[in-house]
Design a protein around this motif. Structure first.
Motif, PDB file in Angstrom:
ATOM      1  N   GLY B  97      12.290  12.748  30.245  1.00 30.51           N
ATOM      2  CA  GLY B  97      12.051  11.734  29.039  1.00 30.51           C
ATOM      3  C   GLY B  97      12.649  12.174  27.928  1.00 30.51           C
ATOM      4  N   CYS B  98      12.747  11.605  26.908  1.00 25.10           N
ATOM      5  CA  CYS B  98      13.595  11.843  25.815  1.00 25.10           C
ATOM      6  C   CYS B  98      12.963  11.615  24.387  1.00 25.10           C
ATOM      7  CB  CYS B  98      14.990  11.032  25.662  1.00 25.10           C
ATOM      8  SG  CYS B  98      14.746   9.350  25.927  1.00 25.10           S
ATOM      9  N   THR B  99      13.575  11.380  23.500  1.00 25.27           N
ATOM     10  CA  THR B  99      13.107  11.117  22.157  1.00 25.27           C
ATOM     11  C   THR B  99      12.127   9.987  22.178  1.00 25.27           C
ATOM     12  OG1 THR B  99      15.338  11.112  21.442  1.00 25.27           O
ATOM     13  CG2 THR B  99      13.880  11.703  19.828  1.00 25.27           C
ATOM     14  N   SER B 100      12.478   8.833  22.723  1.00 19.65           N
ATOM     15  CA  SER B 100      11.568   7.553  22.868  1.00 19.65           C
ATOM     16  C   SER B 100      10.173   7.911  24.050  1.00 19.65           C
ATOM     17  CB  SER B 100      12.114   6.414  23.297  1.00 19.65           C
ATOM     18  OG  SER B 100      13.112   6.679  24.178  1.00 19.65           O
ATOM     19  N   GLY B 101      10.453   8.297  24.969  1.00 17.72           N
ATOM     20  CA  GLY B 101       9.357   8.530  26.099  1.00 17.72           C
ATOM     21  C   GLY B 101       8.359   9.602  25.859  1.00 17.72           C
ATOM     22  N   HIS B 102       9.038  10.783  25.416  1.00 19.30           N
ATOM     23  CA  HIS B 102       8.374  12.023  24.935  1.00 19.30           C
ATOM     24  C   HIS B 102       7.733  11.652  23.619  1.00 19.30           C
ATOM     25  CE1 HIS B 102       8.033  14.155  28.587  1.00 19.30           C
ATOM     26  NE2 HIS B 102       9.080  14.565  28.998  1.00 19.30           N
ATOM     27  N   GLY B 103       8.659  11.754  22.740  1.00 25.17           N
ATOM     28  CA  GLY B 103       8.793  11.555  21.467  1.00 25.17           C
ATOM     29  C   GLY B 103       7.796  10.579  20.796  1.00 25.17           C
ATOM     30  N   VAL B 104       7.898   9.578  21.316  1.00 21.69           N
ATOM     31  CA  VAL B 104       7.063   8.313  20.655  1.00 21.69           C
ATOM     32  C   VAL B 104       6.014   7.921  21.554  1.00 21.69           C
ATOM     33  CG1 VAL B 104       7.368   5.903  19.891  1.00 21.69           C
ATOM     34  CG2 VAL B 104       9.238   7.417  19.500  1.00 21.69           C
ATOM     35  N   CYS B 105       6.312   7.535  22.756  1.00 22.20           N
ATOM     36  CA  CYS B 105       5.250   7.042  23.645  1.00 22.20           C
ATOM     37  C   CYS B 105       4.302   8.028  24.077  1.00 22.20           C
ATOM     38  CB  CYS B 105       5.703   6.274  24.736  1.00 22.20           C
ATOM     39  SG  CYS B 105       6.833   4.910  24.249  1.00 22.20           S
ATOM     40  N   GLY B 106       4.659   9.226  24.443  1.00 21.77           N
ATOM     41  CA  GLY B 106       4.031  10.501  24.994  1.00 21.77           C
ATOM     42  C   GLY B 106       3.070  10.959  23.888  1.00 21.77           C
ATOM     43  N   ILE B 107       3.837  11.373  22.719  1.00 27.36           N
ATOM     44  CA  ILE B 107       3.060  11.858  21.486  1.00 27.36           C
ATOM     45  C   ILE B 107       1.950  10.882  21.219  1.00 27.36           C
ATOM     46  CG2 ILE B 107       3.049  12.608  19.278  1.00 27.36           C
ATOM     47  CD1 ILE B 107       5.358  14.146  19.787  1.00 27.36           C
ATOM     48  N   GLY B 108       2.364   9.436  21.215  1.00 24.47           N
ATOM     49  CA  GLY B 108       1.645   8.290  20.599  1.00 24.47           C
ATOM     50  C   GLY B 108       0.267   8.293  21.491  1.00 24.47           C
ATOM     51  N   ARG B 109       0.485   8.771  22.805  1.00 24.98           N
ATOM     52  CA  ARG B 109      -0.739   8.480  23.545  1.00 24.98           C
ATOM     53  C   ARG B 109      -1.699   9.744  23.760  1.00 24.98           C
ATOM     54  NH1 ARG B 109      -0.510  10.099  28.894  1.00 24.98           N
ATOM     55  NH2 ARG B 109       1.713  10.461  29.741  1.00 24.98           N
ATOM     56  N   GLY B 110      -0.975  10.705  22.968  1.00 18.67           N
ATOM     57  CA  GLY B 110      -1.780  12.222  22.927  1.00 18.67           C
ATOM     58  C   GLY B 110      -1.421  12.915  24.258  1.00 18.67           C
ATOM     59  N   SER B 111      -0.275  12.913  24.681  1.00 18.32           N
ATOM     60  CA  SER B 111       0.065  13.943  25.877  1.00 18.32           C
ATOM     61  C   SER B 111       0.274  15.052  25.317  1.00 18.32           C
ATOM     62  CB  SER B 111       1.232  13.177  26.800  1.00 18.32           C
ATOM     63  OG  SER B 111       1.831  13.750  27.515  1.00 18.32           O
ATOM     64  N   PRO B 112      -0.098  16.012  25.994  1.00 17.83           N
ATOM     65  CA  PRO B 112       0.243  17.562  25.312  1.00 17.83           C
ATOM     66  C   PRO B 112       1.628  17.776  25.800  1.00 17.83           C
ATOM     67  CG  PRO B 112      -2.189  17.701  26.485  1.00 17.83           C
ATOM     68  CD  PRO B 112      -1.500  16.295  26.683  1.00 17.83           C
ATOM     69  N   ARG B 113       1.682  17.486  27.326  1.00  9.91           N
ATOM     70  CA  ARG B 113       3.351  17.573  27.943  1.00  9.91           C
ATOM     71  C   ARG B 113       4.372  17.026  26.870  1.00  9.91           C
ATOM     72  NH1 ARG B 113       5.375  17.765  33.242  1.00  9.91           N
ATOM     73  NH2 ARG B 113       6.543  16.045  33.132  1.00  9.91           N
ATOM     74  N   SER B 114       4.043  15.942  26.639  1.00 15.49           N
ATOM     75  CA  SER B 114       5.366  15.405  25.766  1.00 15.49           C
ATOM     76  C   SER B 114       5.286  15.863  24.352  1.00 15.49           C
ATOM     77  CB  SER B 114       4.726  13.756  25.558  1.00 15.49           C
ATOM     78  OG  SER B 114       5.008  13.175  26.746  1.00 15.49           O
ATOM     79  N   LEU B 115       4.052  16.464  23.875  1.00 17.36           N
ATOM     80  CA  LEU B 115       4.331  17.022  22.617  1.00 17.36           C
ATOM     81  C   LEU B 115       4.958  18.447  22.690  1.00 17.36           C
ATOM     82  CD1 LEU B 115       3.483  17.363  19.521  1.00 17.36           C
ATOM     83  CD2 LEU B 115       1.554  18.581  20.350  1.00 17.36           C
ATOM     84  N   VAL B 116       4.711  19.042  23.701  1.00 19.40           N
ATOM     85  CA  VAL B 116       5.621  20.470  24.086  1.00 19.40           C
ATOM     86  C   VAL B 116       7.075  20.036  24.251  1.00 19.40           C
ATOM     87  CG1 VAL B 116       6.095  22.336  25.810  1.00 19.40           C
ATOM     88  CG2 VAL B 116       3.598  21.626  25.096  1.00 19.40           C
ATOM     89  N   ALA B 117       7.407  19.098  24.962  1.00 15.97           N
ATOM     90  CA  ALA B 117       8.738  18.652  25.482  1.00 15.97           C
ATOM     91  C   ALA B 117       9.404  18.187  24.138  1.00 15.97           C
ATOM     92  CB  ALA B 117       8.644  17.373  26.488  1.00 15.97           C
ATOM     93  N   THR B 118       8.672  17.501  23.521  1.00 16.15           N
ATOM     94  CA  THR B 118       9.595  17.299  21.885  1.00 16.15           C
ATOM     95  C   THR B 118       9.584  18.500  21.268  1.00 16.15           C
ATOM     96  OG1 THR B 118       8.501  15.055  22.101  1.00 16.15           O
ATOM     97  CG2 THR B 118       9.272  15.770  19.897  1.00 16.15           C
TER      98      THR B 118
END
Lengths: 134, 140
Positions: B97-118
């Motif tokens: 993932g990148c800024t959109s997949g992790h940064g927007v959608c991932g964080i937006g659905r409350g994914s801890p993985r995406s928050l860490v990645a971002t």
């Protein structure tokens, strides 16, 4: 119908990137340059996008199913691993170097600047390499 | 002023991502979408191609309406252009993932993985800018 709505989403997404300033690599790097003349305005892009998506996504998921598909895509992995950390760290270096993350780089293809086009070719090569190596 | 346009642009990005979720049930992660096209995935090719076409179409449209919609590249060396592209392509695929997949959608659905990645890619991007601008003091 499916392709039309997906194109609408892409158009809207690209419009948001243009309005927000994300299609200016100099502004992106200005946002990342905390030690220099820091420009914090791009933090509001994320604030607006995450806030809007979190609120609307909550209601959309409560529907149970999307309009034109059988189920919502669920990312398979759920744990923190070296792939996630290492891949993200590598992506960040490329982002900081160029000021381009994938979305704004694709929108910028429209300007037909040789640098952007060569950059996108390298992105694709990098993706192919990731599939082969890791 | 730029705060307001950035916020407004962010809201539009969020709405676009919500539209893709509502209609197709898919995450609006640009590196994921491009990655599926590069992999030759057949089941999503129509949606993915249409989304990418929309992104480029937005660049064409905004480029015509507002002359300054797309800024010039900051890189002046071909070695930097190629290295940065390879790193972005390789890293987003491995990190899923990148800024959109992790940064927007991932964080937006409350994914801890995406928050860490971002957080990770924000930090390495910031460190890279610091090294390039203030330590090496070069134009990439």
């Amino acid at each position: 119908m499916k392709a039309v709505s997906a194109m609408m989403a892409g158009l809207l997404f690209g419009a948001g990137l243009c309005i927000s300033g994300m299609t200016w690599p100099s502004r992106v790097v200005g946002f990342l340059d905390v030690a220099g003349a820091w420009d914090p305005s791009l933090a509001f892009v994320m604030l607006g996008a995450v806030g809007t998506y979190a609120a609307s996504g909550y209601w959309i998921r409560r529907r149970g199913a999307p309009l034109l598909a059988s189920s919502f895509e669920r990312p398979a992995a759920s744990t923190l691993d070296l792939r996630l950390l290492g891949g993200s760290a590598i992506f960040g270096v490329g982002w900081g170097l160029s000021g381009y993350c994938p979305g704004p780089a694709i929108v910028s293809i429209a300007a037909l600047a040789p640098v952007t086009l060569v950059f996108m070719v390298a992105v694709i090569v990098g993706m192919l390499a990731a599939k082969r190596i890791v | 002023m730029s705060f307001l346009t950035s916020l407004a642009g962010g809201v539009v990005i969020g709405l676009a991502s919500a539209l893709l979720l509502l209609v197709h049930g898919r995450v609006a992660g640009v590196s994921g979408i491009v990655g599926r096209l590069v992999d030759g995935r057949r089941d999503t090719v129509a949606i993915d191609l249409a989304f990418v076409a929309g992104l480029i179409g937005a660049g064409v449209t905004f480029g015509m309406v507002a002359g300054d919609a797309i800024g010039p590249a900051i890189m002046t060396r071909w070695s930097s252009v190629i290295a940065a592209g390879l790193l972005v392509g390789f890293g987003t695929r491995v990190g899923n993932g990148c800024t959109s997949g992790h940064g927007v959608c991932g964080i937006g659905r409350g994914s801890p993985r995406s928050l860490v990645a971002t957080l990770v890619f924000m930090v390495t991007a910031g460190v890279t800018v610091f090294v390039v601008r203030h330590v090496l003091a070069v134009t990439p």
